[in-house]
Design an enzyme around this catalytic site. Sequence first.
Site, PDB file in Angstrom:
ATOM      1  N   SER A 242      28.102  58.008  75.400  1.00  0.00           N
ATOM      2  CA  SER A 242      27.190  58.094  74.253  1.00  0.00           C
ATOM      3  C   SER A 242      27.725  57.217  73.124  1.00  0.00           C
ATOM      4  O   SER A 242      28.923  56.921  73.076  1.00  0.00           O
ATOM      5  CB  SER A 242      27.126  59.547  73.765  1.00  0.00           C
ATOM      6  OG  SER A 242      26.434  59.643  72.537  1.00  0.00           O
TER       7      SER A 242
ATOM      8  N   TYR B 167      30.357  67.836  70.609  1.00  0.00           N
ATOM      9  CA  TYR B 167      29.721  66.772  71.399  1.00  0.00           C
ATOM     10  C   TYR B 167      30.492  65.466  71.248  1.00  0.00           C
ATOM     11  O   TYR B 167      30.769  64.772  72.234  1.00  0.00           O
ATOM     12  CB  TYR B 167      28.266  66.596  70.949  1.00  0.00           C
ATOM     13  CG  TYR B 167      27.471  65.607  71.785  1.00  0.00           C
ATOM     14  CD1 TYR B 167      26.971  65.976  73.029  1.00  0.00           C
ATOM     15  CD2 TYR B 167      27.220  64.322  71.320  1.00  0.00           C
ATOM     16  CE1 TYR B 167      26.232  65.082  73.798  1.00  0.00           C
ATOM     17  CE2 TYR B 167      26.481  63.414  72.088  1.00  0.00           C
ATOM     18  CZ  TYR B 167      25.994  63.797  73.321  1.00  0.00           C
ATOM     19  OH  TYR B 167      25.270  62.905  74.080  1.00  0.00           O
TER      20      TYR B 167
HETATM   21  N1  LIG Z   1      18.985  61.413  74.657  1.00  0.00           N
HETATM   22  C1  LIG Z   1      19.873  60.785  73.907  1.00  0.00           C
HETATM   23  O1  LIG Z   1      19.566  60.384  72.770  1.00  0.00           O
HETATM   24  C2  LIG Z   1      21.260  60.530  74.432  1.00  0.00           C
HETATM   25  C3  LIG Z   1      22.100  59.696  73.675  1.00  0.00           C
HETATM   26  C4  LIG Z   1      23.391  59.449  74.160  1.00  0.00           C
HETATM   27  C5  LIG Z   1      23.818  60.016  75.344  1.00  0.00           C
HETATM   28  N2  LIG Z   1      22.983  60.838  76.048  1.00  0.00           N
HETATM   29  C6  LIG Z   1      23.500  61.415  77.298  1.00  0.00           C
HETATM   30  O2  LIG Z   1      22.608  61.135  78.342  1.00  0.00           O
HETATM   31  C7  LIG Z   1      22.788  62.103  79.392  1.00  0.00           C
HETATM   32  C8  LIG Z   1      21.419  62.583  79.849  1.00  0.00           C
HETATM   33  O3  LIG Z   1      20.833  63.314  78.787  1.00  0.00           O
HETATM   34  P1  LIG Z   1      19.269  63.246  78.414  1.00  0.00           P
HETATM   35  O4  LIG Z   1      19.177  62.826  77.008  1.00  0.00           O
HETATM   36  O5  LIG Z   1      18.523  62.530  79.466  1.00  0.00           O
HETATM   37  O6  LIG Z   1      18.926  64.822  78.398  1.00  0.00           O
HETATM   38  P2  LIG Z   1      18.109  65.764  79.406  1.00  0.00           P
HETATM   39  O7  LIG Z   1      18.334  67.146  78.923  1.00  0.00           O
HETATM   40  O8  LIG Z   1      16.710  65.258  79.525  1.00  0.00           O
HETATM   41  O9  LIG Z   1      18.858  65.528  80.800  1.00  0.00           O
HETATM   42  C9  LIG Z   1      20.071  66.165  81.112  1.00  0.00           C
HETATM   43  C10 LIG Z   1      19.912  66.889  82.434  1.00  0.00           C
HETATM   44  O10 LIG Z   1      21.169  67.523  82.745  1.00  0.00           O
HETATM   45  C11 LIG Z   1      20.876  68.793  83.305  1.00  0.00           C
HETATM   46  N3  LIG Z   1      22.007  69.718  83.163  1.00  0.00           N
HETATM   47  C12 LIG Z   1      22.473  70.262  82.012  1.00  0.00           C
HETATM   48  N4  LIG Z   1      23.475  71.107  82.283  1.00  0.00           N
HETATM   49  C13 LIG Z   1      23.647  71.104  83.635  1.00  0.00           C
HETATM   50  C14 LIG Z   1      24.525  71.786  84.519  1.00  0.00           C
HETATM   51  N5  LIG Z   1      25.433  72.677  84.069  1.00  0.00           N
HETATM   52  N6  LIG Z   1      24.427  71.540  85.841  1.00  0.00           N
HETATM   53  C15 LIG Z   1      23.491  70.661  86.318  1.00  0.00           C
HETATM   54  N7  LIG Z   1      22.636  69.999  85.529  1.00  0.00           N
HETATM   55  C16 LIG Z   1      22.709  70.218  84.194  1.00  0.00           C
HETATM   56  C17 LIG Z   1      19.649  69.275  82.531  1.00  0.00           C
HETATM   57  O11 LIG Z   1      18.956  70.322  83.196  1.00  0.00           O
HETATM   58  C18 LIG Z   1      18.848  67.989  82.389  1.00  0.00           C
HETATM   59  O12 LIG Z   1      17.917  67.827  83.446  1.00  0.00           O
HETATM   60  C19 LIG Z   1      23.686  63.186  78.806  1.00  0.00           C
HETATM   61  O13 LIG Z   1      25.004  63.023  79.287  1.00  0.00           O
HETATM   62  C20 LIG Z   1      23.617  62.928  77.304  1.00  0.00           C
HETATM   63  O14 LIG Z   1      24.762  63.388  76.631  1.00  0.00           O
HETATM   64  C21 LIG Z   1      21.717  61.103  75.626  1.00  0.00           C
END
Ligand SMILES: NC(=O)c1ccc[n+]([C@@H]2O[C@H](COP(=O)([O-])OP(=O)(O)OC[C@H]3O[C@@H](n4cnc5c(N)ncnc54)[C@H](O)[C@@H]3O)[C@@H](O)[C@H]2O)c1
Length: 276
Positions: free
Chosen positions: A142, A155
Amino acid sequence: MGALDGQVVVFTGAGAGIGRAVVTRYASEGARVVAVDITDKVKELADELGGVVIPVVADVRSWEGNVQAVAAATEAWGRVDVFVGNAGITDAARPLEDIPGHQLKAGFDELFGVNVLAPLLGVRAALDELIRSRGSVILTGSFAGANAAGGGVLYTASKHAVQGLVRQLAYELAPDVRVNGVAPGVAPTRLKGTTALGQAATDSVLDGTREALPLQEIPTVDAYSGIFTLLASRSEAAVMTGTMVSADSGLSVRGIARPGGRVGRTDAGASSGESR
Ligand SMILES: NC(=O)c1ccc[n+]([C@@H]2O[C@H](COP(=O)([O-])OP(=O)(O)OC[C@H]3O[C@@H](n4cnc5c(N)ncnc54)[C@H](O)[C@@H]3O)[C@@H](O)[C@H]2O)c1
């Protein structure tokens, strides 16, 4: 011919958001994917994409869940070429001062369990297969992995730790397994919060986010899939290991007065509605 023809991928956090978009892209590039998530949305994804995706509903904080995912890949397709540790949760940017002391350990354990321990468990479970296939690992970091104010203290610390995993594992697993990461800035998803701190899912895009980005656009979830594809490609990323690819719409280079040097100029692409 796809960029990932013949590759077998184990992918966590595949049910929604960035993960779901990347798995869809991987399938279109010729990969076969074990799609892991704690929700059964991965079953929908498998129905959508057909026989090239096997859904595994599991909590990636458990060793058994990770072993189950790797076994699904080896039983169906006999190998694992890529492990993607993408599942993540957020602390909804909660400052330390607003976390009651008696809840801090539980919040820490839950958030670090998903964001830091789970990718380690996944790599460990897939390790023999990755060494055998001379494969690669991709972890989702991130903007918060190298900067403050991309999350709260839990986080931010967890994503800094992901940077550490990428560097240390790239060292430990060379020359057999490449290890890299992708560090998104923002994407329009609803990340789950920590149950321990009583947090619901929250929008990742806040009021004012678009204006703060030097590139002045909220990326789609699909905007990251090309970078994940590049890193998984044996030919295109053969010289990359230990790298966290920053994909932050310019956040880490923004200035004080204006987010970007051409923002606000009448002839700038975003202001005049031209696409880039
Ligand atoms: N959306 C943003 O702005 C952003 C920015 C930087 C980094 N990220 C990172 O991107 C990655 C994906 O996140 P996203 O934004 O697509 O969110 P999201 O919530 O849409 O996707 C994350 C997925 O992980 C799954 N998950 C959570 N805990 C779990 C567990 N214990 N076991 C199995 N699955 C689990 C959730 O059910 C979900 O489907 C994450 O690592 C997040 O930190 C997101």
